[in-house]
Design an enzyme around this catalytic site. Structure first.
Site, PDB file in Angstrom:
ATOM      1  N   ASP A 104     -10.649 -69.611  36.069  1.00 20.90           N
ATOM      2  CA  ASP A 104     -11.588 -69.697  36.921  1.00 20.90           C
ATOM      3  C   ASP A 104     -12.716 -69.601  35.935  1.00 20.90           C
ATOM      4  O   ASP A 104     -13.944 -69.569  35.966  1.00 20.90           O
ATOM      5  CB  ASP A 104     -11.733 -67.816  37.612  1.00 20.90           C
ATOM      6  CG  ASP A 104     -10.774 -66.826  37.272  1.00 20.90           C
ATOM      7  OD1 ASP A 104     -10.519 -67.112  35.695  1.00 20.90           O
ATOM      8  OD2 ASP A 104     -10.811 -65.935  37.719  1.00 20.90           O
TER       9      ASP A 104
ATOM     10  N   HIS B  16      -6.052 -57.102  36.465  1.00 24.35           N
ATOM     11  CA  HIS B  16      -7.073 -56.000  36.272  1.00 24.35           C
ATOM     12  C   HIS B  16      -6.544 -54.759  36.607  1.00 24.35           C
ATOM     13  O   HIS B  16      -7.456 -53.549  36.594  1.00 24.35           O
ATOM     14  CB  HIS B  16      -7.895 -55.799  37.318  1.00 24.35           C
ATOM     15  CG  HIS B  16      -8.840 -57.724  36.795  1.00 24.35           C
ATOM     16  ND1 HIS B  16      -9.448 -57.395  35.601  1.00 24.35           N
ATOM     17  CD2 HIS B  16      -9.010 -58.659  37.471  1.00 24.35           C
ATOM     18  CE1 HIS B  16     -10.082 -58.810  35.084  1.00 24.35           C
ATOM     19  NE2 HIS B  16      -9.832 -59.250  36.234  1.00 24.35           N
TER      20      HIS B  16
ATOM     21  N   HIS C 286     -11.899 -63.603  33.170  1.00 22.72           N
ATOM     22  CA  HIS C 286     -12.554 -62.012  33.235  1.00 22.72           C
ATOM     23  C   HIS C 286     -11.774 -61.454  32.543  1.00 22.72           C
ATOM     24  O   HIS C 286     -10.084 -61.853  31.798  1.00 22.72           O
ATOM     25  CB  HIS C 286     -11.944 -61.345  34.502  1.00 22.72           C
ATOM     26  CG  HIS C 286     -12.560 -62.591  35.261  1.00 22.72           C
ATOM     27  ND1 HIS C 286     -12.623 -63.006  36.346  1.00 22.72           N
ATOM     28  CD2 HIS C 286     -14.295 -61.961  35.669  1.00 22.72           C
ATOM     29  CE1 HIS C 286     -13.620 -63.886  37.132  1.00 22.72           C
ATOM     30  NE2 HIS C 286     -14.690 -63.052  37.214  1.00 22.72           N
TER      31      HIS C 286
ATOM     32  N   ASP D  51      -7.714 -66.513  31.781  1.00 24.62           N
ATOM     33  CA  ASP D  51      -8.452 -66.058  32.489  1.00 24.62           C
ATOM     34  C   ASP D  51      -9.797 -65.613  32.176  1.00 24.62           C
ATOM     35  O   ASP D  51     -10.134 -65.156  31.078  1.00 24.62           O
ATOM     36  CB  ASP D  51      -8.125 -64.688  33.608  1.00 24.62           C
ATOM     37  CG  ASP D  51      -8.298 -64.483  34.811  1.00 24.62           C
ATOM     38  OD1 ASP D  51      -8.195 -64.924  35.898  1.00 24.62           O
ATOM     39  OD2 ASP D  51     -10.278 -64.465  34.559  1.00 24.62           O
TER      40      ASP D  51
HETATM   41 ZN   LIG Z   1     -11.087 -63.874  36.252  1.00 21.15          ZN
END
Ligand SMILES: [Zn+2]
Length: 306
Positions: free
Chosen positions: A248, A127, A166, A164
């Site tokens: 996740d 991120h 996200h 991931d």
């Molecule tokens: Zn994540």
């Protein structure tokens, strides 16, 4: 043989009590790996100390100097918040530099040994953007590793696969203008950070975003891999594949709503290995300790047969 690049030093990045990105994530994984049936086939490697490898120039390639200085100063002053969800503790700057060093070691290792490696480091990175940290991430480890790999002989194209849950906004933004890097992400949508629409395809059609509905299972990921991820990667034909390995997307994970089983990651490895056998995995998210550890074991276990 799979090489695990790890240091207890990665436990010293302290996000504070009750933060999901905690040191126990690594200790749970290390414990599970040491008890795996193929534990004797793991090679544990310490990351190159920052004093012996100047990682700053690599970080400065992708992050603004004033942002790097801000992280350093926050740590020096005893810590604080970069933003709402991303703390910096007194050790965080040094640990984050060591994490970058570990990812670069991972590239070296995969190229030297022709066998997969797994970077077991914190903080995560996908991120982090040019001018800011966010989403528990300080420096963009996977993107930095990709640019580093491109300076190595025999590496002309690098792909990043980000599984991931996200979207890796930082990884995408920092690589999409480079025709020699491809970025592919499967992520829950809607979900944090809100980026990663399928319409974002990069300057050179070098980005593939696959938003997944909440509640998706392996039955949804299977066609995504077979019909989109694998053809995209085959077409790009990378010399090295970096996996932003976040865990996740498991059903047990408290931060998202995808319903993968930890063992599903074995199948993901089996999909991508025929595309590129130079494979570097690096830890991103994953916040349910048991599911996280089982999923890493499934990933590395799948590599044991190569
Ligand atoms: Zn994540």
């Amino acid at each position: 043989m799979v090489c695990i690049i790890y240091s207890d030093r990665f436990l010293d990045h302290d996000n504070g009590r009750s933060h999901p990105e905690r040191p126990e994530r690594l200790t749970a994984i290390v414990d599970a790996l040491k008890h795996a049936p193929w534990a004797n086939y793991l090679e544990w490697q310490q990351p190159t100390p920052v004093a012996d490898r100047d990682v700053l120039p690599w970080i400065e390639k992708l992050h603004r100097p004033d942002y790097i200085e801000r992280v350093r100063q926050l740590a020096l002053e005893g810590g604080g918040l970069l933003n709402m969800d991303t703390p910096v503790s007194p050790q965080s700057y040094d640990v984050a530099l060591l994490a970058v060093s570990a990812w670069l070691d991972g590239i070296d290792r995969v190229l030297d040994a022709h066998s997969p490696a797994f970077v077991l480091a914190r903080p995560p990175g996908h991120h982090a953007e040019n001018h800011s940290g966010m989403g528990f991430c300080l420096f963009s480890n996977a993107a930095i590793a990709a640019y580093y790999a491109l300076t190595q002989e025999s590496i002309n194209r690098v792909a990043i696969l980000d599984w991931d849950v996200h979207h890796g906004n930082g990884s995408q933004y920092l690589t999409e203008s480079n025709p020699n890097i491809a970025y592919c992400s499967l992520h829950q949508s809607p979900c944090y950070p809100g980026t990663g629409a399928s319409s974002e395809t990069g300057q050179y059609n070098n980005v593939l975003n696959l938003p997944m509905n909440p509640g998706s299972t392996f039955a949804d990921y299977q066609p995504a891999f077979e019909q989109q991820v694998v053809p995209f990667l085959k077409e790009f034909n990378p010399d090295l594949l970096i996996v932003s390995a976040g865990y996740d997307a498991t059903q047990a994970d408290p931060l998202a709503g995808i319903s993968l089983h930890p063992s599903d990651y074995k199948a993901f490895v089996e999909y991508i290995h025929p595309v590129c056998d130079r494979l570097l995995f690096g830890l991103e998210g994953g916040y349910h300790l048991q599911a996280l550890a089982q999923a890493v074991v499934a990933t590395i276990g799948a590599c044991m047969v190569f």
